[in-house]
Design an enzyme around this catalytic site. Structure first.
Site, PDB file in Angstrom:
ATOM      1  N   LYS A 165       0.840  -1.200   0.000  1.00 54.10           N
ATOM      2  CA  LYS A 165       0.000   0.000   0.000  1.00 54.10           C
ATOM      3  C   LYS A 165       0.869   1.242   0.000  1.00 54.10           C
ATOM      4  CE  LYS A 165      -3.114  -3.015   0.185  1.00 54.10           C
ATOM      5  NZ  LYS A 165      -3.862  -3.391  -1.014  1.00 54.10           N
ATOM      6  N   ASP A 193      -0.233  -0.740  -4.517  1.00 54.07           N
ATOM      7  CA  ASP A 193      -1.650  -0.373  -4.480  1.00 54.07           C
ATOM      8  C   ASP A 193      -1.790   1.033  -3.898  1.00 54.07           C
ATOM      9  OD1 ASP A 193      -4.353  -0.257  -4.363  1.00 54.07           O
ATOM     10  OD2 ASP A 193      -4.622  -2.062  -3.155  1.00 54.07           O
ATOM     11  N   GLU A 216      -1.779  -0.133  -8.747  1.00 58.91           N
ATOM     12  CA  GLU A 216      -3.210  -0.414  -8.704  1.00 58.91           C
ATOM     13  C   GLU A 216      -3.959   0.840  -8.245  1.00 58.91           C
ATOM     14  OE1 GLU A 216      -5.266  -4.315  -7.781  1.00 58.91           O
ATOM     15  OE2 GLU A 216      -5.343  -3.336  -5.821  1.00 58.91           O
ATOM     16  N   ASP A 239      -9.156  -1.642  -9.308  1.00 61.68           N
ATOM     17  CA  ASP A 239     -10.075  -2.449  -8.498  1.00 61.68           C
ATOM     18  C   ASP A 239     -11.218  -1.623  -7.913  1.00 61.68           C
ATOM     19  OD1 ASP A 239      -8.340  -1.236  -6.669  1.00 61.68           O
ATOM     20  OD2 ASP A 239      -8.106  -3.004  -5.420  1.00 61.68           O
ATOM     21  N   LYS A 263     -13.140  -7.687  -6.880  1.00 63.04           N
ATOM     22  CA  LYS A 263     -13.528  -7.828  -5.480  1.00 63.04           C
ATOM     23  C   LYS A 263     -14.959  -8.335  -5.436  1.00 63.04           C
ATOM     24  CE  LYS A 263     -10.810  -4.384  -3.072  1.00 63.04           C
ATOM     25  NZ  LYS A 263      -9.566  -4.457  -3.841  1.00 63.04           N
TER      26      LYS A 263
HETATM   27 MG    MG Z   1      -6.442  -2.539  -4.299  1.00 61.64          MG
END
Ligand code: MG
Length: 369
Positions: A165, A193, A216, A239, A263
């Protein structure tokens, strides 16, 4: 076969370690899980789960799932759970949108349909791969030192895929990416991400500094991603902005991303996710699959969809079970084996919870006599 009863439980899932989404923007310590048991007049019982990643990440709300089930229950009771499209349309008519409230019911119906057919869900969906799927870790951290420590913890558990992240301070992001890349091991699958954390200008700065890595969801919207994605040399994944079939069609047609992060709770369950998978396959787009969060049941749902994707198009699954401190299935179901999950061969989902471990019974809805 008819659905005769819906039983709804709420379970708190404390995280083993506090988790910061993308550069410390949001802290998470506990997830609100909804488990649903669907009984039928054929004596087959299915289980579903909906566990959003808190209520500040995307528009999804733990209590909202339970309210949505209450609203949809009269439209679902009495239907044949094997007719997944009938159930899907009944839910969409009863409650437009609110996809995250629908995924637990969809999951339980797939579980029942699989048990009735004597097939794992993935086989019922059309046949599948038995290749174990690598599990992607989720490295929520703020500093280089924390990032190193968390990744080493996952490597010690065998993980070969990592979702790091980032997103926030550009200089810090670049420094963390370079540190992770410098320590990357052979064969590791790495994804950075951003969780919508950059402006367009920030995205361009980091993309120019780190041209070889996959990002991402670098920015908030698909318009933002459209503006910057083609300026990045390496693949871009989407996403949070991949919710509907229309989103998938636009991303594929306009070339906004080379990777989908599907997801299941976000998109409304396996039935809807399978269509997004097919759009990806038709356009040469790779996939990560995840439930969003939750117990081994949610991880297993994601694994079934991942097993319907050809091996070379499925990058990894993301599993939450190693991040939470409660286990509602006492070690049963697919578990981390050397950083991979193996598809269960039992009919249906392949794992059910212990009802005694399910916390609070919140509601029972029954078909009128
Ligand atoms: Mg993600």
């Amino acid at each position: 076969m008819k659905i005769t009863r819906l039983t709804v439980y709420q379970v708190d899932l404390p995280l083993e370690h506090p988790y910061w989404l993308s550069a410390g923007r949001l802290k998470f310590e506990c997830l609100d899980a909804t488990l649903i048991k669907v009984d039928t007049d054929a004596g087959i019982t299915g289980w579903g789960e909906g566990t959003p990643w808190g209520h500040t990440y995307v528009p999804a709300h733990g209590p909202g799932i339970r309210a949505g089930i209450e609203t949809m229950a009269p439209f679902v009771l009495g239907r044949d759970p094997r007719k997944l499209l009938d159930v899907e349309r009944a839910m969409d008519l009863a409650l437009p949108g609110h996809l995250y409230a629908k995924s637990p019911i969809d999951m339980a119906c797939w579980d029942i349909a699989g048990q009735a057919a004597g097939l794992p869900i993935a086989d019922l969906m059309g046949g599948c791969s038995r290749t174990p799927r690598p599990i992607a870790s989720s490295v929520g951290a703020k500093t280089i030192e924390e990032t190193r420590a968390i990744m080493e913890r996952y490597r010690a558990r065998g993980y070969v895929a990592h979702s790091v992240k980032i997103g926030g301070d550009v200089a810090r992001d670049i420094a963390r990416i370079r540190d992770v890349e410098a320590r990357k091991r052979d064969g590791e699958i790495l994804l950075y991400d951003v969780n919508r954390g950059w402006s367009r200008a920030q995205a361009l700065q980091v993309m120019q500094a780190c041209p070889q890595v996959t990002f991402e969801q670098p920015c908030e919207t698909l318009d933002d991603i459209a503006a910057i994605a083609r300026k990045h040399a390496a693949p871009v994944s989407v996403d949070e902005s991949l919710v509907t079939l229309q989103d998938a069609a636009r991303i594929a047609r306009d070339g906004l991303a080379e990777v989908f992060g599907i997801k299941l709770n976000r998109v409304g369950g396996l039935t809807k996710a399978a269509r997004i998978r097919d759009i990806a396959l038709a356009h040469g787009i790779d996939m990560f699959v995840m439930a969003t969060g939750g117990t081994v049941l949610a991880d297993t749902e994601a694994l079934h969809l991942a097993a319907t994707i050809p091996d070379d198009a499925c990058r990894a699954v993301w599993a939450c079970q190693d991040m939470i401190t409660v286990d509602i299935a006492d070690g049963r179901g697919p578990r981390n084996e050397g950083g991979h999950l193996h598809l269960p061969e039992a009919p249906g989902l392949g794992v059910h919870p212990d009802e005694a471990a399910l916390g609070q019974l919140r509601a029972i809805y029954e078909m009128a006599e």
